[in-house]
Design a protein around this motif. Sequence first.
Motif, PDB file in Angstrom:
ATOM      1  N   PHE A 144       0.822  -1.208   0.000  1.00  0.00           N
ATOM      2  CA  PHE A 144       0.000   0.000   0.000  1.00  0.00           C
ATOM      3  C   PHE A 144       0.860   1.265   0.000  1.00  0.00           C
ATOM      4  O   PHE A 144       0.481   2.278  -0.602  1.00  0.00           O
ATOM      5  N   LEU A 145       2.010   1.223   0.660  1.00  0.00           N
ATOM      6  CA  LEU A 145       2.908   2.380   0.651  1.00  0.00           C
ATOM      7  C   LEU A 145       3.382   2.693  -0.769  1.00  0.00           C
ATOM      8  O   LEU A 145       3.376   3.856  -1.199  1.00  0.00           O
ATOM      9  N   ASN A 146       3.797   1.674  -1.490  1.00  0.00           N
ATOM     10  CA  ASN A 146       4.249   1.896  -2.865  1.00  0.00           C
ATOM     11  C   ASN A 146       3.117   2.410  -3.744  1.00  0.00           C
ATOM     12  O   ASN A 146       3.329   3.265  -4.614  1.00  0.00           O
ATOM     13  N   TRP A 147       1.924   1.894  -3.530  1.00  0.00           N
ATOM     14  CA  TRP A 147       0.779   2.377  -4.311  1.00  0.00           C
ATOM     15  C   TRP A 147       0.513   3.856  -4.038  1.00  0.00           C
ATOM     16  O   TRP A 147       0.321   4.648  -4.974  1.00  0.00           O
ATOM     17  N   ILE A 148       0.526   4.243  -2.776  1.00  0.00           N
ATOM     18  CA  ILE A 148       0.267   5.641  -2.411  1.00  0.00           C
ATOM     19  C   ILE A 148       1.351   6.559  -2.973  1.00  0.00           C
ATOM     20  O   ILE A 148       1.064   7.630  -3.534  1.00  0.00           O
ATOM     21  N   ILE A 149       2.611   6.149  -2.845  1.00  0.00           N
ATOM     22  CA  ILE A 149       3.718   6.976  -3.340  1.00  0.00           C
ATOM     23  C   ILE A 149       3.627   7.152  -4.853  1.00  0.00           C
ATOM     24  O   ILE A 149       3.765   8.266  -5.384  1.00  0.00           O
ATOM     25  N   LEU A 150       3.393   6.061  -5.563  1.00  0.00           N
ATOM     26  CA  LEU A 150       3.324   6.134  -7.020  1.00  0.00           C
ATOM     27  C   LEU A 150       2.136   6.970  -7.485  1.00  0.00           C
ATOM     28  O   LEU A 150       2.262   7.778  -8.421  1.00  0.00           O
ATOM     29  N   MET A 151       0.989   6.800  -6.853  1.00  0.00           N
ATOM     30  CA  MET A 151      -0.181   7.567  -7.262  1.00  0.00           C
ATOM     31  C   MET A 151       0.017   9.059  -7.001  1.00  0.00           C
ATOM     32  O   MET A 151      -0.395   9.905  -7.806  1.00  0.00           O
ATOM     33  N   GLY A 152       0.647   9.392  -5.890  1.00  0.00           N
ATOM     34  CA  GLY A 152       0.923  10.796  -5.613  1.00  0.00           C
ATOM     35  C   GLY A 152       1.865  11.408  -6.633  1.00  0.00           C
ATOM     36  O   GLY A 152       1.656  12.531  -7.112  1.00  0.00           O
ATOM     37  N   TYR A 153       2.909  10.660  -6.988  1.00  0.00           N
ATOM     38  CA  TYR A 153       3.877  11.155  -7.975  1.00  0.00           C
ATOM     39  C   TYR A 153       3.241  11.277  -9.358  1.00  0.00           C
ATOM     40  O   TYR A 153       3.447  12.266 -10.074  1.00  0.00           O
ATOM     41  N   ILE A 154       2.448  10.279  -9.742  1.00  0.00           N
ATOM     42  CA  ILE A 154       1.775  10.322 -11.042  1.00  0.00           C
ATOM     43  C   ILE A 154       0.806  11.501 -11.102  1.00  0.00           C
ATOM     44  O   ILE A 154       0.731  12.215 -12.110  1.00  0.00           O
ATOM     45  N   GLY A 155       0.066  11.712 -10.027  1.00  0.00           N
ATOM     46  CA  GLY A 155      -0.859  12.846  -9.991  1.00  0.00           C
ATOM     47  C   GLY A 155      -0.139  14.175 -10.136  1.00  0.00           C
ATOM     48  O   GLY A 155      -0.595  15.071 -10.856  1.00  0.00           O
ATOM     49  N   MET A 156       1.003  14.312  -9.460  1.00  0.00           N
ATOM     50  CA  MET A 156       1.784  15.544  -9.573  1.00  0.00           C
ATOM     51  C   MET A 156       2.267  15.753 -11.006  1.00  0.00           C
ATOM     52  O   MET A 156       2.158  16.860 -11.557  1.00  0.00           O
ATOM     53  N   LEU A 157       2.788  14.693 -11.627  1.00  0.00           N
ATOM     54  CA  LEU A 157       3.266  14.808 -13.007  1.00  0.00           C
ATOM     55  C   LEU A 157       2.134  15.169 -13.963  1.00  0.00           C
ATOM     56  O   LEU A 157       2.311  15.994 -14.871  1.00  0.00           O
ATOM     57  N   LEU A 158       0.982  14.546 -13.777  1.00  0.00           N
ATOM     58  CA  LEU A 158      -0.153  14.829 -14.657  1.00  0.00           C
ATOM     59  C   LEU A 158      -0.584  16.289 -14.558  1.00  0.00           C
ATOM     60  O   LEU A 158      -0.787  16.961 -15.578  1.00  0.00           O
ATOM     61  N   VAL A 159      -0.718  16.780 -13.345  1.00  0.00           N
ATOM     62  CA  VAL A 159      -1.161  18.167 -13.155  1.00  0.00           C
ATOM     63  C   VAL A 159      -0.160  19.138 -13.763  1.00  0.00           C
ATOM     64  O   VAL A 159      -0.533  20.070 -14.500  1.00  0.00           O
ATOM     65  N   MET A 160       1.120  18.938 -13.481  1.00  0.00           N
ATOM     66  CA  MET A 160       2.137  19.856 -13.986  1.00  0.00           C
ATOM     67  C   MET A 160       2.260  19.775 -15.504  1.00  0.00           C
ATOM     68  O   MET A 160       2.481  20.789 -16.176  1.00  0.00           O
ATOM     69  N   SER A 161       2.102  18.586 -16.062  1.00  0.00           N
ATOM     70  CA  SER A 161       2.191  18.430 -17.517  1.00  0.00           C
ATOM     71  C   SER A 161       0.990  19.065 -18.208  1.00  0.00           C
ATOM     72  O   SER A 161       1.130  19.705 -19.259  1.00  0.00           O
ATOM     73  N   ILE A 162      -0.187  18.902 -17.644  1.00  0.00           N
ATOM     74  CA  ILE A 162      -1.385  19.514 -18.227  1.00  0.00           C
ATOM     75  C   ILE A 162      -1.284  21.036 -18.169  1.00  0.00           C
ATOM     76  O   ILE A 162      -1.651  21.742 -19.123  1.00  0.00           O
TER      77      ILE A 162
END
Length: 219
Positions: A144-162
């Motif tokens: 669950f830790l890896n899932w939370i970390i990855l989802m947070g990082y992916i969300g940050m990348l998506l927002v900044m890229s958009i």
Amino acid sequence: MALPVALIRLVVLSAVALFALIALGVAAAFTSTTSSNLFINHTFEFASLGIATAVFTLVTVPPMIALEMLRPGGPTSMIIVEISWLAFLSILWLSTGADTASFNAAFLGCGNSKVDKEIHQAEDQVGIPHGICSELSALEAFAFLNWIILMGYIGMLLVMSIMAASRKHTNVWTSSVANAPFSEPAKNSSVPMSYNAGTGGQPGGYSTSGSVQAGTVHV
């Protein structure tokens, strides 16, 4: 902005790789314990999924870190590639954590003090392996830790890229995190007004030039 984001990427991927290594060890130990125990003698699917997910992570994430350092801007460093692959890994980690938690709730109930006491007694009486609850809880936690970390990082990348794409930086998706135009200003897409010096310097091509000849003004 690019440098802090690149640093965040390094920290995130390093943490994910470290947690994957720990999860691999825990899942492998759990599988070895349960499959070799005469009382259980079974390999559980969630542990096998944890091993596979950890192997996928360890085979791909450290090279992603190394390639970005050795060859910045390569195909594997593209933001669109990184988001896609890390999203796939996050789904695997979520599945691992959910399957582990489901097995724990349905068959063992580790985490409940009364159940833990009963399991501890059973470990000595009927040969249930020692530490089975701690291994199960550790695998669930790191998944669950890896899932939370990855989802947070992916969300940050998506927002900044958009946000960068909305400022006309359409190449952001094929850029690496280190070279992405996250903080660059918007591109100016307006067409400047033409200026023709040969027509008197007036826009639209109108001429105001004239000539003077022998007392007669010609316009």
